[in-house]
Motif scaffolding. Structure first.
Motif, short mmCIF file in Angstrom:
data_model
loop_
_atom_site.label_atom_id
_atom_site.label_comp_id
_atom_site.label_asym_id
_atom_site.label_seq_id
_atom_site.Cartn_x
_atom_site.Cartn_y
_atom_site.Cartn_z
N VAL A 1 0.82 -1.22 0.00
CA VAL A 1 0.00 0.00 0.00
C VAL A 1 0.85 1.27 0.00
N PRO A 2 1.89 1.37 0.85
CA PRO A 2 2.74 2.57 0.77
C PRO A 2 3.39 2.76 -0.59
N ALA A 3 3.70 1.64 -1.27
CA ALA A 3 4.30 1.74 -2.60
C ALA A 3 3.33 2.37 -3.59
N VAL A 4 2.04 2.00 -3.48
CA VAL A 4 1.03 2.59 -4.37
C VAL A 4 0.90 4.08 -4.10
N ILE A 5 0.84 4.45 -2.83
CA ILE A 5 0.71 5.87 -2.46
C ILE A 5 1.92 6.66 -2.95
N SER A 6 3.12 6.13 -2.72
CA SER A 6 4.33 6.82 -3.14
C SER A 6 4.38 7.01 -4.64
N LEU A 7 3.94 5.99 -5.37
CA LEU A 7 3.95 6.05 -6.83
C LEU A 7 3.21 7.27 -7.34
N PHE A 8 2.09 7.62 -6.72
CA PHE A 8 1.26 8.71 -7.21
C PHE A 8 1.61 10.06 -6.60
N VAL A 9 2.06 10.09 -5.35
CA VAL A 9 2.26 11.40 -4.71
C VAL A 9 3.67 11.96 -4.92
N LEU A 10 4.66 11.11 -5.17
CA LEU A 10 6.02 11.61 -5.29
C LEU A 10 6.20 12.61 -6.42
N PRO A 11 5.70 12.35 -7.65
CA PRO A 11 5.86 13.37 -8.69
C PRO A 11 5.20 14.69 -8.34
N ILE A 12 4.07 14.65 -7.65
CA ILE A 12 3.37 15.87 -7.26
C ILE A 12 4.20 16.66 -6.24
N ILE A 13 4.74 15.95 -5.23
CA ILE A 13 5.59 16.62 -4.25
C ILE A 13 6.85 17.16 -4.91
N GLY A 14 7.43 16.38 -5.80
CA GLY A 14 8.64 16.82 -6.49
C GLY A 14 8.40 18.05 -7.34
N ASP A 15 7.27 18.08 -8.03
CA ASP A 15 6.93 19.25 -8.84
C ASP A 15 6.71 20.47 -7.95
N PHE A 16 6.05 20.26 -6.81
CA PHE A 16 5.82 21.35 -5.86
C PHE A 16 7.16 21.90 -5.34
N SER A 17 8.12 21.01 -5.12
CA SER A 17 9.41 21.44 -4.58
C SER A 17 10.15 22.35 -5.56
N ASP A 18 9.91 22.16 -6.86
CA ASP A 18 10.57 23.00 -7.86
C ASP A 18 10.07 24.44 -7.83
N ILE B 1 1.52 6.43 5.86
CA ILE B 1 1.82 7.85 5.96
C ILE B 1 3.33 8.08 5.90
N ALA B 2 4.09 7.24 6.61
CA ALA B 2 5.52 7.47 6.79
C ALA B 2 6.34 7.21 5.53
N ILE B 3 6.07 6.08 4.86
CA ILE B 3 6.93 5.69 3.73
C ILE B 3 6.91 6.72 2.60
N PRO B 4 5.75 7.24 2.18
CA PRO B 4 5.79 8.29 1.14
C PRO B 4 6.58 9.52 1.57
N PHE B 5 6.49 9.90 2.85
CA PHE B 5 7.27 11.03 3.33
C PHE B 5 8.76 10.71 3.33
N MET B 6 9.10 9.44 3.65
CA MET B 6 10.50 9.03 3.60
C MET B 6 11.04 9.12 2.17
N SER B 7 10.28 8.59 1.22
CA SER B 7 10.71 8.62 -0.18
C SER B 7 10.82 10.05 -0.69
N ALA B 8 9.85 10.90 -0.32
CA ALA B 8 9.88 12.30 -0.75
C ALA B 8 11.09 13.02 -0.18
N ILE C 1 8.53 -2.00 -6.27
CA ILE C 1 8.13 -2.65 -5.02
C ILE C 1 6.73 -3.25 -5.17
N LEU C 2 5.84 -2.48 -5.80
CA LEU C 2 4.47 -2.97 -6.00
C LEU C 2 4.44 -4.19 -6.90
N LEU C 3 5.17 -4.15 -8.00
CA LEU C 3 5.22 -5.30 -8.92
C LEU C 3 5.83 -6.52 -8.23
N GLY C 4 6.95 -6.30 -7.54
CA GLY C 4 7.61 -7.41 -6.86
C GLY C 4 6.75 -8.02 -5.77
#
Length: 392
Positions: A55-72, A110-117, A352-355
């Motif tokens: 589940v954290p892998a699914v969340i990270s997959l979708f939110v990371l590009p949005i957070i990354g774009d926001f950081s720019d 909650i934690a894993i997406p924040f860790m990846s970001a 991670i999700l595929l594996g």
């Protein structure tokens, strides 16, 4: 080799290297024990433990590009890093007092997406910082990642030592919480150099406009996802495979697991060295070849030495796909460093999700040996993606 020279750029990167080492060591302290904590201490099921990865892998997959774009569009990426680490610290404090597996699952989501970001933004921030200071002679993200890998080697060993001296699983989580608070503060000890230009509103990322993402950036993220799709399969099945076919001695299992992270440090350094002498795309191909050999041969191994050899070979997959792939992604969109770095971390989340899916389905319908063959399909597709990539 240039990556171990004592040039001003290398000396400048040394504190960044140490910071990544400490961050990784803190982050993986609980990695070997989380499954045991969920299933033994809290009485959770293996299904709930599996969800804590998927589940954290699914969340990270979708939110990371949005957070990354926001950081720019921010003037200071370190704000995201600090917020991410503080959220992690709170989540680990709550994990330490958790009484149900489902509560831990919510915290992990909650934690894993924040860790990846936070990790993605550090690589983006560090690369911008060093490039602005040293230009083409700057230390690349892949070289800094060697510190991150070294932390992954040391962290589990430290956790095992702490448990040996009488600390509990809950104590380990509290230590992680304190560590993340320290690292969230320590990021501000670096002298600020990075100047980030604010992006126009029309440049903002949306999943509805994903086709506007640079083609090669999509390719490298997809390549990472596919070529690393067997990573969770390897982690989930290695102990079972060795126990059934090689040895029941726990020492042999430890040796087999340790082979990959130990070799990954010099393998990453070698891949970075080769990328500067050849080109990044060619070195990414090393990961593809290593993945084909590892999963194609592993079901047939008969001795511990053969297992260790293939585990060592596996180190070249993340060493090339991530060690060189992060730098490749950042070259795809140098003016959107945070977004580009987050996209490749999203590719890792997809892996991670595929594996996890392969390991779960394979565990239900296939033998341990046959499950190893399943990632070969995704790895073959990664070869096609690699073929379409351009050299940057």
């Amino acid at each position: 080799m240039s990556f171990i020279s004592l040039s001003p750029a290398r000396r400048s990167a040394a504190p960044l290297f140490l910071y990544l080492f400490l961050t990784a060591a803190i982050g993986v302290l609980s990695f070997p024990i989380r499954a045991l904590f969920v299933t033994q201490t809290l009485g959770g099921s293996t299904f709930e433990n599996g969800l804590s990865f998927a589940v954290p892998a699914v969340i990270s997959l979708f939110v990371l590009p949005i957070i990354g774009d926001f950081s720019d569009r921010m003037g200071e990426r370190r704000i995201i890093i600090t917020v991410g680490f503080m959220v992690l610290a709170i989540s680990y404090v709550l994990t330490a007092v958790a009484t149900t597996a489902w509560f831990v699952l919510i915290l992990v989501c909650i934690a894993i997406p924040f860790m990846s970001a936070a990790n993605a933004q550090f690589f983006a921030w560090a690369q911008e910082r060093e490039t602005q200071r040293f230009g083409d002679k700057a230390t690349e993200s892949g070289e800094l990642r060697i510190g991150f890998i070294a932390g992954w080697v040391v962290g589990p060993a430290i956790a095992g030592l702490l448990l040996t001296y009488g600390l509990t699983y809950r104590d380990i989580f509290l230590i992680q919480a304190v560590g993340y608070v320290i690292m969230g503060i320590a990021i501000w000890l670096f002298a600020r150099v990075v100047i980030t230009k604010s992006k126009e509103k029309g440049d903002r990322f949306s999943w509805l406009r994903w086709r506007d993402v640079p083609r090669n950036l999509l390719y490298i993220a997809l390549f990472v996802a596919l070529v690393l799709s067997g990573d969770i399969v390897r982690l989930a099945n290695l102990a079972l495979f060795i126990d059934a076919n090689i040895s029941k001695d726990p020492v042999d299992l430890t040796i087999a697991f340790a082979a990959t992270p130990i070799v990954e440090v010099p393998a990453t350094a070698l891949c970075i060295y080769l990328a500067k002498r050849w080109n990044r795309k060619s070195v990414l191909g090393i990961g593809f070849a290593a993945a084909m050999l590892h999963f194609g041969l592993f079901p047939f191994v008969q001795t511990l030495e053969q297992v260790v050899a293939l585990q060592a070979l596996y180190a070249f997959i993340p060493a090339s796909a991530l060690g060189v792939g992060i730098a490749y992604a950042q070259k795809c969109a140098p003016e959107r460093m945070g977004f580009a770095t987050s996209v490749i971390f999203s590719g890792q989340s997809l892996a991670i999700l595929l594996g996890g899916s392969i390991a779960t389905i394979g565990g239900l319908f296939l033998s341990i040996e046959m499950t190893y063959f399943v990632p070969l399909f995704f790895i073959l597709v990664s070869g096609l993606v690699w073929w379409k990539m351009e050299e940057l």
